[in-house]
Structure formats: C-alpha cells, structure tokens
Motif scaffolding. Structure first.
Motif, PDB file in Angstrom:
ATOM      1  N   PHE A 101       0.754  -1.238  -0.015  1.00 51.11           N
ATOM      2  CA  PHE A 101       0.047   0.033  -0.044  1.00 51.11           C
ATOM      3  C   PHE A 101       0.836   1.207  -0.050  1.00 51.11           C
ATOM      4  CE2 PHE A 101      -2.748   3.426   1.561  1.00 51.11           C
ATOM      5  CZ  PHE A 101      -3.839   3.255   1.084  1.00 51.11           C
ATOM      6  N   VAL A 102       1.901   1.312   0.907  1.00 53.84           N
ATOM      7  CA  VAL A 102       2.783   2.487   1.120  1.00 53.84           C
ATOM      8  C   VAL A 102       3.565   2.686  -0.220  1.00 53.84           C
ATOM      9  CG1 VAL A 102       4.584   3.457   2.101  1.00 53.84           C
ATOM     10  CG2 VAL A 102       2.927   2.252   3.544  1.00 53.84           C
ATOM     11  N   THR A 103       3.935   1.673  -0.974  1.00 50.65           N
ATOM     12  CA  THR A 103       4.678   1.720  -2.159  1.00 50.65           C
ATOM     13  C   THR A 103       4.101   2.397  -3.188  1.00 50.65           C
ATOM     14  OG1 THR A 103       6.041  -0.225  -1.609  1.00 50.65           O
ATOM     15  CG2 THR A 103       6.061   0.191  -3.856  1.00 50.65           C
ATOM     16  N   ALA A 104       2.448   1.892  -3.231  1.00 51.27           N
ATOM     17  CA  ALA A 104       1.764   2.331  -4.386  1.00 51.27           C
ATOM     18  C   ALA A 104       1.238   3.808  -3.926  1.00 51.27           C
ATOM     19  CB  ALA A 104       0.342   1.418  -4.524  1.00 51.27           C
ATOM     20  N   PHE A 105       0.830   4.263  -2.728  1.00 54.45           N
ATOM     21  CA  PHE A 105       0.082   5.348  -2.560  1.00 54.45           C
ATOM     22  C   PHE A 105       1.052   6.148  -1.485  1.00 54.45           C
ATOM     23  CE2 PHE A 105      -3.136   1.980  -3.328  1.00 54.45           C
ATOM     24  CZ  PHE A 105      -3.761   2.597  -4.470  1.00 54.45           C
ATOM     25  N   GLY A 106       1.933   6.056  -1.040  1.00 55.18           N
ATOM     26  CA  GLY A 106       2.826   6.891  -0.118  1.00 55.18           C
ATOM     27  C   GLY A 106       2.286   6.694   1.351  1.00 55.18           C
ATOM     28  N   ASN A 107       2.655   7.667   2.092  1.00 59.51           N
ATOM     29  CA  ASN A 107       2.178   7.586   3.580  1.00 59.51           C
ATOM     30  C   ASN A 107       1.088   8.586   3.677  1.00 59.51           C
ATOM     31  OD1 ASN A 107       3.885   9.755   3.165  1.00 59.51           O
ATOM     32  ND2 ASN A 107       5.079   9.394   5.118  1.00 59.51           N
ATOM     33  N   PHE A 108       0.152   8.816   3.108  1.00 59.24           N
ATOM     34  CA  PHE A 108      -0.816   9.921   3.005  1.00 59.24           C
ATOM     35  C   PHE A 108      -2.059   8.967   3.244  1.00 59.24           C
ATOM     36  CE2 PHE A 108       2.309  11.456  -0.159  1.00 59.24           C
ATOM     37  CZ  PHE A 108       2.277  12.602   0.229  1.00 59.24           C
ATOM     38  N   PRO A 109      -2.849   9.560   4.207  1.00 61.73           N
ATOM     39  CA  PRO A 109      -4.268   8.934   4.585  1.00 61.73           C
ATOM     40  C   PRO A 109      -4.957   8.469   3.605  1.00 61.73           C
ATOM     41  CG  PRO A 109      -4.024  11.233   5.751  1.00 61.73           C
ATOM     42  CD  PRO A 109      -2.716  10.958   4.711  1.00 61.73           C
ATOM     43  N   PRO A 110      -5.473   7.155   3.732  1.00 61.20           N
ATOM     44  CA  PRO A 110      -5.586   6.431   4.867  1.00 61.20           C
ATOM     45  C   PRO A 110      -4.491   5.309   4.831  1.00 61.20           C
ATOM     46  CG  PRO A 110      -6.932   5.488   3.170  1.00 61.20           C
ATOM     47  CD  PRO A 110      -6.477   6.545   2.547  1.00 61.20           C
ATOM     48  N   ALA A 111      -3.242   5.702   4.650  1.00 61.47           N
ATOM     49  CA  ALA A 111      -2.036   4.755   4.669  1.00 61.47           C
ATOM     50  C   ALA A 111      -1.760   4.179   5.904  1.00 61.47           C
ATOM     51  CB  ALA A 111      -0.834   5.424   4.242  1.00 61.47           C
ATOM     52  N   PRO A 112      -1.458   2.846   6.090  1.00 58.71           N
ATOM     53  CA  PRO A 112      -0.906   2.381   7.364  1.00 58.71           C
ATOM     54  C   PRO A 112       0.152   2.894   7.809  1.00 58.71           C
ATOM     55  CG  PRO A 112      -0.314   0.820   5.733  1.00 58.71           C
ATOM     56  CD  PRO A 112      -1.149   1.892   4.937  1.00 58.71           C
ATOM     57  N   LEU A 113       0.921   3.768   7.472  1.00 56.69           N
ATOM     58  CA  LEU A 113       2.112   4.410   7.681  1.00 56.69           C
ATOM     59  C   LEU A 113       1.868   5.481   7.824  1.00 56.69           C
ATOM     60  CD1 LEU A 113       5.140   3.640   8.499  1.00 56.69           C
ATOM     61  CD2 LEU A 113       5.696   4.390   6.221  1.00 56.69           C
ATOM     62  N   ALA A 114       2.100   6.640   9.042  1.00 56.28           N
ATOM     63  CA  ALA A 114       1.792   7.693   9.111  1.00 56.28           C
ATOM     64  C   ALA A 114       3.159   8.654   8.852  1.00 56.28           C
ATOM     65  CB  ALA A 114       1.596   8.429  10.615  1.00 56.28           C
TER      66      ALA A 114
END
Length: 213
Positions: A101-114
C-alpha cells in the motif's frame, strides 16, 4: 554523530508465466521474500537498543540510499516494460500488505504508515524506453520522497526494500535488481524527561505487532 548502514542484497527474478514472477534464490544475496505474484520484499532493521538503554533520543540528520546500477532486464525487453522500487526506513514494522500500500500510494491517509513514522521513504518508477530496450536497461522516470526525519526513542528502525514488477507480463524473462545500502546519519541526545517519556510511549505503541527477524 553516527553513520548507520544496512544492506539489501542483489535480487534476481524470473518470469515463469505472463505476470507471474519467482525469486531465484540461488542467484541472489541477502534476504528476499516473495509476497505476491509480482512483489518482493527485502527487510532488516537498525538495532538502536544501546541508545534506548541510555535513555537517549535519536535525532536524524540525514538519510539516503546507495546502489551501483539501475535495474536490468534482458534483450527481449520492449518499450513500456516497467517496475517500481521503494526504499523505506520506518519506526514501526509493516506487513507485506502494508508495504504494498505504501509503495503504491505513499504515507498519505488512509495509509497504514503515518508521516511521523516514516524516517525515510523513496519510491522510484523505472521503465524501458525505445532506445534502451535492445539491451534491457531500465530508465528512471519518476522519484518521490515521503520521509519525515522525525526523532525517535524506539530501539529499532525498520529497513525495507520493495520491488513491484509488471503484473501485465513484460516480455523479458529475467530482471536483476542491484544491491542497495540504506544509510542513516544520526545523533543521540538526552531530552527533558517528559518529552522523552512521551516519545518512548509512542514508540512502544507503534511496535506492538510481533517482529519477524
């Protein structure tokens, strides 16, 4: 000031069917795990336990990635063949699904990584062009940075290298990802007790998931 380094080994991948890739372990170094038909992860961590035992907070001054060569395919590569490589250093552990998810969409909400949990993040998109396809060389077309460099009282910083190969079945049968080195330049300092305890509590909350070493 200290310079910390963690290495991710060479990755060699073979395509057994259109869009279905496998990790060729005998031809690779380091620890790679296949997490999907076309996704692979190399993971390790920086051990900061010595600093946390001294009740010190780690302040990051610089972070980066070193690698020697771009991704390389075979002479069968054609324009449009693509892949993504993400280099991540975080204060919380991530599952394979969260890494994807983070690789595809970065750390922007609703990412699991803040944002504050992302010490360093670089996501690179690579593609084969018309003038490079004859020798299977990939060209960097986009690079994004998502790190915060915020200090931590955690006893670990997790280091991940994520590779997403083309799910639509590129024409080449083999892809090689060069080894890489993750670097952190940091300084351990004492903070006022209240600030340190609040940071330590936050670090503890982020690490409640069991680690897989």
């Amino acid at each position: 000031m200290k310079i910390l380094a963690k290495e991710h080994g060479l990755g060699f991948f073979t395509q057994t069917a259109p869009g279905n890739w496998e990790f060729a372990g005998a031809n690779s170094s380091g620890y790679w795990e296949q997490t999907g038909p076309f996704t692979f992860v190399s993971s390790t961590y920086f051990d900061l336990a010595g600093m946390s035992m001294d009740d010190k907070t780690l302040f990051f001054e610089a972070a980066g990635t070193q690698t020697a060569l771009p991704p390389a395919g075979t002479a069968a590569a054609v324009a449009g063949d693509a892949l993504v490589i993400a280099d991540l250093m975080t204060t919380s552990p991530l599952t394979p699904e969260e890494l994807l998810f983070v690789t595809a969409f970065g750390n922007f909400p609703p990412a699991p990584l803040a944002f504050q949990e992302t010490v360093y993040g670089k996501i690179d998109s690579w593609v084969v062009h018309l003038d490079t396809g004859t020798w299977g060389s990939y060209t960097l077309t986009n690079s994004e940075l998502i790190g915060s460099m915020m200090p931590t009282a955690s006893d670990r910083v997790y280091s991940y290298r994520v590779v997403i190969l083309s799910p639509v079945g590129p024409t080449e049968s083999e892809i090689t990802i060069a080894a890489a080195r993750h670097l952190l330049q940091a300084k351990a300092k004492e903070e006022p007790d209240h600030e340190y305890m609040m940071r330590l509590l936050r670090s503890y909350q982020l690490q409640q998931e069991p680690d897989v070493d």
